[in-house]
Write a protein that holds these residues in place. Structure first.
Motif, PDB file in Angstrom:
ATOM      1  N   ILE A   1     -20.123 -11.765  25.759  1.00 33.45           N
ATOM      2  CA  ILE A   1     -20.747 -11.872  27.075  1.00 33.45           C
ATOM      3  C   ILE A   1     -20.031 -12.920  27.913  1.00 33.45           C
ATOM      4  O   ILE A   1     -19.635 -13.974  27.412  1.00 33.45           O
ATOM      5  N   SER A   2     -19.768 -12.550  29.153  1.00 29.69           N
ATOM      6  CA  SER A   2     -19.083 -13.468  30.058  1.00 29.69           C
ATOM      7  C   SER A   2     -20.003 -13.741  31.229  1.00 29.69           C
ATOM      8  O   SER A   2     -20.461 -12.814  31.884  1.00 29.69           O
ATOM      9  N   ILE A   3     -20.300 -15.039  31.463  1.00 32.76           N
ATOM     10  CA  ILE A   3     -21.217 -15.363  32.560  1.00 32.76           C
ATOM     11  C   ILE A   3     -20.578 -16.379  33.482  1.00 32.76           C
ATOM     12  O   ILE A   3     -19.573 -17.011  33.140  1.00 32.76           O
ATOM     13  N   ARG A   4     -21.180 -16.495  34.649  1.00 35.33           N
ATOM     14  CA  ARG A   4     -20.736 -17.559  35.554  1.00 35.33           C
ATOM     15  C   ARG A   4     -21.953 -18.366  35.967  1.00 35.33           C
ATOM     16  O   ARG A   4     -23.003 -17.815  36.260  1.00 35.33           O
ATOM     17  N   VAL A   5     -21.750 -19.683  35.967  1.00 36.57           N
ATOM     18  CA  VAL A   5     -22.869 -20.545  36.360  1.00 36.57           C
ATOM     19  C   VAL A   5     -22.352 -21.586  37.338  1.00 36.57           C
ATOM     20  O   VAL A   5     -21.123 -21.789  37.442  1.00 36.57           O
ATOM     21  N   ALA A   6     -23.253 -22.263  38.008  1.00 36.46           N
ATOM     22  CA  ALA A   6     -22.836 -23.312  38.939  1.00 36.46           C
ATOM     23  C   ALA A   6     -21.994 -24.339  38.175  1.00 36.46           C
ATOM     24  O   ALA A   6     -22.365 -24.771  37.081  1.00 36.46           O
ATOM     25  N   SER A   7     -20.847 -24.683  38.784  1.00 34.33           N
ATOM     26  CA  SER A   7     -19.891 -25.544  38.103  1.00 34.33           C
ATOM     27  C   SER A   7     -20.518 -26.849  37.639  1.00 34.33           C
ATOM     28  O   SER A   7     -20.233 -27.348  36.562  1.00 34.33           O
ATOM     29  N   ALA A   8     -21.413 -27.377  38.490  1.00 36.15           N
ATOM     30  CA  ALA A   8     -21.984 -28.690  38.195  1.00 36.15           C
ATOM     31  C   ALA A   8     -22.844 -28.657  36.939  1.00 36.15           C
ATOM     32  O   ALA A   8     -22.975 -29.653  36.238  1.00 36.15           O
ATOM     33  N   SER A   9     -23.408 -27.489  36.636  1.00 31.01           N
ATOM     34  CA  SER A   9     -24.325 -27.452  35.499  1.00 31.01           C
ATOM     35  C   SER A   9     -23.671 -26.852  34.261  1.00 31.01           C
ATOM     36  O   SER A   9     -24.368 -26.475  33.308  1.00 31.01           O
ATOM     37  N   LEU A  10     -22.333 -26.790  34.248  1.00 27.27           N
ATOM     38  CA  LEU A  10     -21.616 -26.194  33.116  1.00 27.27           C
ATOM     39  C   LEU A  10     -21.988 -26.859  31.787  1.00 27.27           C
ATOM     40  O   LEU A  10     -22.293 -26.193  30.808  1.00 27.27           O
ATOM     41  N   ASP A  11     -21.993 -28.203  31.796  1.00 24.32           N
ATOM     42  CA  ASP A  11     -22.249 -28.919  30.546  1.00 24.32           C
ATOM     43  C   ASP A  11     -23.640 -28.606  29.998  1.00 24.32           C
ATOM     44  O   ASP A  11     -23.818 -28.391  28.796  1.00 24.32           O
ATOM     45  N   THR A  12     -24.630 -28.568  30.909  1.00 24.12           N
ATOM     46  CA  THR A  12     -26.000 -28.271  30.495  1.00 24.12           C
ATOM     47  C   THR A  12     -26.071 -26.888  29.873  1.00 24.12           C
ATOM     48  O   THR A  12     -26.692 -26.696  28.811  1.00 24.12           O
ATOM     49  N   VAL A  13     -25.445 -25.916  30.548  1.00 23.22           N
ATOM     50  CA  VAL A  13     -25.490 -24.537  30.061  1.00 23.22           C
ATOM     51  C   VAL A  13     -24.826 -24.455  28.685  1.00 23.22           C
ATOM     52  O   VAL A  13     -25.337 -23.819  27.769  1.00 23.22           O
ATOM     53  N   LEU A  14     -23.667 -25.128  28.525  1.00 21.23           N
ATOM     54  CA  LEU A  14     -22.954 -25.092  27.241  1.00 21.23           C
ATOM     55  C   LEU A  14     -23.827 -25.642  26.123  1.00 21.23           C
ATOM     56  O   LEU A  14     -23.879 -25.092  25.029  1.00 21.23           O
ATOM     57  N   GLU A  15     -24.523 -26.719  26.441  1.00 21.69           N
ATOM     58  CA  GLU A  15     -25.412 -27.299  25.429  1.00 21.69           C
ATOM     59  C   GLU A  15     -26.492 -26.312  25.012  1.00 21.69           C
ATOM     60  O   GLU A  15     -26.779 -26.147  23.831  1.00 21.69           O
ATOM     61  N   ASN A  16     -27.062 -25.669  26.032  1.00 18.66           N
ATOM     62  CA  ASN A  16     -28.114 -24.684  25.752  1.00 18.66           C
ATOM     63  C   ASN A  16     -27.605 -23.548  24.905  1.00 18.66           C
ATOM     64  O   ASN A  16     -28.268 -23.113  23.965  1.00 18.66           O
ATOM     65  N   ILE A  17     -26.413 -23.061  25.228  1.00 16.28           N
ATOM     66  CA  ILE A  17     -25.855 -21.943  24.472  1.00 16.28           C
ATOM     67  C   ILE A  17     -25.585 -22.372  23.030  1.00 16.28           C
ATOM     68  O   ILE A  17     -25.888 -21.651  22.087  1.00 16.28           O
ATOM     69  N   SER A  18     -25.012 -23.600  22.885  1.00 16.23           N
ATOM     70  CA  SER A  18     -24.673 -24.100  21.546  1.00 16.23           C
ATOM     71  C   SER A  18     -25.897 -24.167  20.647  1.00 16.23           C
ATOM     72  O   SER A  18     -25.806 -23.939  19.442  1.00 16.23           O
ATOM     73  N   SER A  19     -27.044 -24.466  21.276  1.00 19.93           N
ATOM     74  CA  SER A  19     -28.258 -24.619  20.466  1.00 19.93           C
ATOM     75  C   SER A  19     -28.768 -23.274  19.950  1.00 19.93           C
ATOM     76  O   SER A  19     -29.662 -23.233  19.106  1.00 19.93           O
ATOM     77  N   LEU A  20     -28.185 -22.175  20.415  1.00 18.08           N
ATOM     78  CA  LEU A  20     -28.651 -20.852  20.004  1.00 18.08           C
ATOM     79  C   LEU A  20     -28.192 -20.502  18.599  1.00 18.08           C
ATOM     80  O   LEU A  20     -28.759 -19.625  17.953  1.00 18.08           O
ATOM     81  N   GLY A  21     -27.106 -21.150  18.120  1.00 14.39           N
ATOM     82  CA  GLY A  21     -26.610 -20.806  16.783  1.00 14.39           C
ATOM     83  C   GLY A  21     -25.540 -21.789  16.342  1.00 14.39           C
ATOM     84  O   GLY A  21     -25.433 -22.902  16.867  1.00 14.39           O
ATOM     85  N   LYS A  22     -24.757 -21.387  15.347  1.00 20.31           N
ATOM     86  CA  LYS A  22     -23.676 -22.220  14.839  1.00 20.31           C
ATOM     87  C   LYS A  22     -22.424 -22.010  15.676  1.00 20.31           C
ATOM     88  O   LYS A  22     -21.923 -20.902  15.793  1.00 20.31           O
ATOM     89  N   VAL A  23     -21.906 -23.121  16.193  1.00 18.05           N
ATOM     90  CA  VAL A  23     -20.662 -23.001  16.971  1.00 18.05           C
ATOM     91  C   VAL A  23     -19.490 -22.945  15.993  1.00 18.05           C
ATOM     92  O   VAL A  23     -19.321 -23.823  15.143  1.00 18.05           O
ATOM     93  N   GLN A  24     -18.719 -21.885  16.074  1.00 23.45           N
ATOM     94  CA  GLN A  24     -17.569 -21.777  15.170  1.00 23.45           C
ATOM     95  C   GLN A  24     -16.277 -22.239  15.826  1.00 23.45           C
ATOM     96  O   GLN A  24     -15.386 -22.749  15.175  1.00 23.45           O
ATOM     97  N   SER A  25     -16.188 -22.058  17.090  1.00 24.26           N
ATOM     98  CA  SER A  25     -15.053 -22.647  17.824  1.00 24.26           C
ATOM     99  C   SER A  25     -15.439 -22.775  19.276  1.00 24.26           C
ATOM    100  O   SER A  25     -16.343 -22.094  19.752  1.00 24.26           O
ATOM    101  N   SER A  26     -14.796 -23.677  19.938  1.00 24.33           N
ATOM    102  CA  SER A  26     -15.077 -23.814  21.364  1.00 24.33           C
ATOM    103  C   SER A  26     -13.796 -24.230  22.076  1.00 24.33           C
ATOM    104  O   SER A  26     -12.918 -24.850  21.479  1.00 24.33           O
ATOM    105  N   GLY A  27     -13.734 -23.839  23.303  1.00 24.18           N
ATOM    106  CA  GLY A  27     -12.533 -24.200  24.076  1.00 24.18           C
ATOM    107  C   GLY A  27     -12.939 -24.555  25.478  1.00 24.18           C
ATOM    108  O   GLY A  27     -14.017 -24.182  25.939  1.00 24.18           O
ATOM    109  N   PHE A  28     -12.075 -25.266  26.138  1.00 19.66           N
ATOM    110  CA  PHE A  28     -12.440 -25.739  27.456  1.00 19.66           C
ATOM    111  C   PHE A  28     -11.168 -25.868  28.270  1.00 19.66           C
ATOM    112  O   PHE A  28     -10.150 -26.332  27.760  1.00 19.66           O
TER     113      PHE A  28
END
Lengths: 417, 206
Positions: free
Chosen positions: A238-265
Motif C-alpha cells: 500500500i502506498s499512501i500520502r500524508v501531510a509532510s509535517a505529520s510523516l513521523d507521527t504516521v510512521l510511528e503509528n504504522i510501525s505499531s501495527l506489527g514487526k518492522v522488518q526493514s525501513s528506509g527514508f
C-alpha cells in the motif's frame, strides 16, 4: 734612523718581509753605521748557516714502518667504510634519549589519541558484524538504522583519514550558502519513507493505514494484495500520502501495527528549484504586464501580431512554471509512504534445516567479517606508522648532527689548508 | 701544481698507498729535518714525522687544492711538532712560559740553556752536531719559532697562526733567538778553531 730602530727591522729584513720603503731607509742607515752593518751581516750569516744545515739522514726503518702504518690505516678504513654501519650506535642512542624526553612531554597526548583510535576500531567492528548478520536483530527499528548510519560515518572518518568529515563540512557550507540566498524561505523537501511490516492480520493493517492517510490530510495512492496457494491473503502493498509535517507521527503509528522488518527514508531538498521557479514566474508576469501595455498602444496589424506572439510565449511559460510550482508544492506538502505488508508464514511440517539453512551465505558472511577485520587492522597499522614517522625522522636528524659534531672535534687538530 | 702531483693526489685520495708514498717522498726529507731539529733525537723525530705523514694521509680527502700541497703538508708538520713538544713539556710538569733557570750566561737565560753543550768541536760532522745542540738548548718556545722559520720556511704570519701568538712575539723571538745563538757561537769560537768558518764576522755585543 737610530741603531735601535734599525736592529728591530733586522729579522724582517733577513727573512725578506720588509717593505721597499723600509728597506731603503734601513740601507741608508747601514751605509752610515758600521756597527749595525756588521751586526746584521753576522745575523744573516747565522740564518744562512741554520737554513743550509745538511739533511738529517732518515733512518732506514722509517719508510717500512710508515708503509706498515698506512696499510693498517687503510685496512681499518676499508672495513668501516659503509656509513650506515659505523659509529651510529652512539649518535642514535643520544638522539633516542633526546626524542624520548620530547615524547615524555607529550606522552599524555599520544596515549589519548591511541585510545581514541582503539574505540574507533571497536566501533567499525561492531558495524561489520551488524551488516553481516542483520537477521539477528528482528526488532530493528528506525533508531537502529540511524545509529548504524552514524557508525558508518565514524568508520569512514577513521578509514579515510578525515576525508569524510571534510566532505560533511563542505556539504554544510553549501547548505549554508543556499539557505543564505533563500533566507526566511520555507524549506521544500520531498520526503519518502518505506516500511516492511509483518502484521498478524493483513486486512486490519491495510484498513488502519488507509484510515491514517485520510486522517493526516492525505490519500491512498495505490494498493494491491496477493494470496498464497491456499487462497489466503499472505501479503500486500500500500502506498499512501500524508501531510509532510505529520510523516513521523504516521510512521510511528504504522510501525505499531506489527514487526518492522526493514525501513528506509529519503529526502530530496528542492528548495532551490522551487524558489527559482517562483522568481522566474514573477519575472514573466512583469513581462506579461508590459506586453499588455504595448498591446494597447499597438496600432498596425503586424505590431499587434508580433506582440501577440510574444505574449503567447510568455503566457505558456507562466503556465508551465505554475504547473511545476504546483507539482513541487504538492510533492513537498505531502510525503509518500510505501508499506509492504506480510503475514507470518503458516506453520509447515517440512524438514527444518535449522542451522544448515543458508549455510553458504553464513560462510560468506563470516569470511567477509574476517576480511574486514584484517583490512581495518592494516589500516590502523598504517595510521599508527603515521605517528612514528616524524619521530623517526627527528631521531635521524639528531643522529646526523651529533655525528657531525664528533667528526668536527676529531678533525679540529688538522689545520685548514 | 704539477700535473704528476695532481694525479698522485687524486689517486691517494682514493686510498692508493703507493701513490701516496710517491707523493709524500718529495716532502719527506723536509718533514724529517723539521721533526729532528725540533725534537733533537732520532727516536722522537721518527715518531713525529710518521705522525705528521699519517695525519696528511688521513686528512687528504679533505684537501681541496686551495693551497699548494707543500704548504698544507708543512702546516700539518708544524702543528704535529707543536703538539708533541707541548705534550712532552706537559708531562714534564713544566710550563713553556716559565724560564728555565740555569747557571749559564745572563744574556741567554730566558732563551736557551747551553750548559750541556759539548766543549770541543772537531770536524764537519761535529759542527753539525754542535749546531743541533745549540738548537736543542733553546727553550721550546724559541726552538719552535726558529725551526719553523729556518727549517720549514714558514712566514711570520704562518708561525703566528700555528703557535697562536702575535706577529710581534714571532718577530722578537726570531731576533732574540738568532742573537743568542750568535753570542754562543762567538764565545765558543775562541776555543774551537773549527767553528771559525761558521760565523766569520761579528762578535760585537749587540
Amino acid at each position: 734612523m737610530k741603531c735601535q730602530e734599525a736592529k728591530e727591522l733586522f729579522p724582517v729584513y733577513i727573512d725578506g718581509f720588509l717593505s721597499p720603503e723600509e728597506t731603503q731607509e734601513l740601507q741608508l742607515h747601514l751605509e752610515e753605521c758600521r756597527e749595525c752593518r756588521e751586526d746584521l751581516d753576522s745575523l744573516q750569516e747565522l740564518s744562512h748557516i741554520l737554513q743550509s744545515m745538511p739533511d738529517v739522514p732518515i733512518p732506514p726503518e722509517f719508510k717500512p714502518a710508515l708503509h706498515a702504518r698506512l696499510v693498517e690505516i687503510s685496512a681499518v678504513a676499508r672495513t668501516e667504510v659503509p656509513f650506515w654501519q659505523r659509529r651510529w650506535t652512539k649518535p642514535f642512542a643520544v638522539a633516542a634519549v633526546f626524542v624520548f624526553l620530547i615524547a615524555a612531554a607529550s606522552v599524555g597526548n599520544i596515549l589519548g589519541n591511541t585510545e581514541h583510535e582503539t574505540i574507533a576500531l571497536n566501533n567499525s567492528r561492531n558495524v561489520s558484524s551488524d551488516m553481516a548478520v542483520p537477521e539477528e536483530s528482528p526488532t530493528a527499528d528506525y533508531g537502529v538504522m540511524k545509529s548504524q548510519a552514524q557508525k558508518s560515518i565514524s568508520d569512514d572518518a577513521v578509514m579515510g583519514g578525515g576525508e569524510a568529515s571534510y566532505n560533511m563540512a563542505a556539504t554544510a557550507t553549501d547548505e549554508a550558502a543556499s539557505s543564505a540566498a533563500y533566507e526566511n524561505a520555507e524549506r521544500k523537501v520531498i520526503r519518502n519513507a518505506s516500511l516492511s511490516l509483518e502484521v498478524p492480520e493483513y486486512q486490519k493493517a491495510f484498513d488502519s493505514i488507509s484510515a491514517l492517510a485520510s486522517q493526516y490530510q492525505g490519500y491512498v495512492v495505490s494498493g494491491n494484495s496477493y494470496t498464497d496457494e491456499e487462497g489466503n491473503i499472505s501479503g500486500g502493498y500500500i502506498s499512501i500520502r500524508v501531510a509532510s509535517a505529520s510523516l513521523d507521527t504516521v510512521l510511528e503509528n504504522i510501525s505499531s501495527l506489527g514487526k518492522v522488518q526493514s525501513s528506509g527514508f529519503s529526502g530530496q531538498d528542492v528548495t532551490t528549484q522551487y524558489y527559482d521557479n517562483e522568481a522566474r514566474l514573477k519575472q514573466y508576469r512583469v513581462q506579461e504586464q508590459s506586453l499588455l501595455k504595448i498591446m494597447e498602444k499597438a496600432e498596425t496589424v503586424p505590431d499587434i501580431l508580433s506582440v501577440e506572439t510574444e505574449l503567447t510565449r510568455v503566457r505558456s511559460e507562466i503556465e508551465s512554471l505554475e504547473g511545476q510550482i504546483r507539482y513541487l508544492k504538492e510533492l513537498t506538502d505531502l510525503a509518500s509512504i510505501d508499506v509492504n505488508l506480510t503475514t507470518p508464514a503458516q506453520e509447515s511440517q517440512g524438514i527444518s534445516l535449522g542451522g544448515w539453512s543458508e549455510l553458504g551465505n553464513k560462510i560468506a558472511a563470516s569470511f567477509i567479517t574476517s576480511i574486514n577485520w584484517l583490512l581495518n587492522g592494516f589500516a590502523n597499522l598504517i595510521i599508527f606508522s603515521g605517528y612514528l614517522l616524524p619521530i623517526l625522522v627527528l631521531i635521524l636528524i639528531i643522529a646526523l648532527i651529533w655525528r657531525q659534531i664528533v667528526k668536527a672535534r676529531r678533525n679540529k687538530k688538522i689545520p685548514p689548508q | 701544481m704539477a700535473f704528476d702531483e695532481y694525479e698522485l693526489i687524486c689517486r691517494s685520495q682514493k686510498g692508493d698507498i703507493d701513490a701516496f708514498e710517491q707523493l709524500i717522498s718529495a716532502y719527506q726529507q723536509k718533514i724529517y729535518n723539521t721533526a729532528y731539529r725540533m725534537m733533537g733525537n732520532y727516536h722522537d723525530a721518527s715518531d713525529v714525522a710518521q705522525e705528521a705523514i699519517i695525519k696528511v694521509y688521513k686528512a687528504l680527502s679533505g684537501f681541496r687544492r686551495e693551497a699548494s700541497f707543500g704548504t698544507w703538508v708543512y702546516h700539518i708538520t708544524a702543528n704535529t711538532c707543536r703538539d708533541e713538544i707541548r705534550r712532552q713539556y706537559r708531562t714534564h710538569e713544566s710550563s713553556l712560559d716559565e724560564c728555565i733557570q740555569t747557571d749559564s750566561g745572563e744574556i741567554t737565560k730566558e732563551i736557551a740553556d747551553f750548559s750541556h753543550m759539548p766543549e770541543y768541536v772537531i770536524g764537519e760532522k761535529e759542527v753539525e752536531e754542535y749546531l743541533q745542540e745549540l738548537i736543542n738548548a733553546l727553550t721550546p718556545e724559541y726552538r719552535m719559532v726558529m725551526v719553523l722559520r729556518e727549517q720549514l720556511g714558514l712566514s711570520y704570519q704562518e708561525i703566528a697562526e700555528t703557535l697562536e701568538i702575535s706577529m710581534g712575539t714571532v718577530k722578537s723571538r726570531i731576533n732574540r733567538g738568532r742573537r743568542a745563538l750568535r753570542e754562543k757561537i762567538t764565545a765558543d769560537k775562541e776555543h774551537n778553531p773549527d767553528l771559525m768558518r761558521l760565523v766569520v764576522r761579528g762578535g760585537e755585543k749587540a
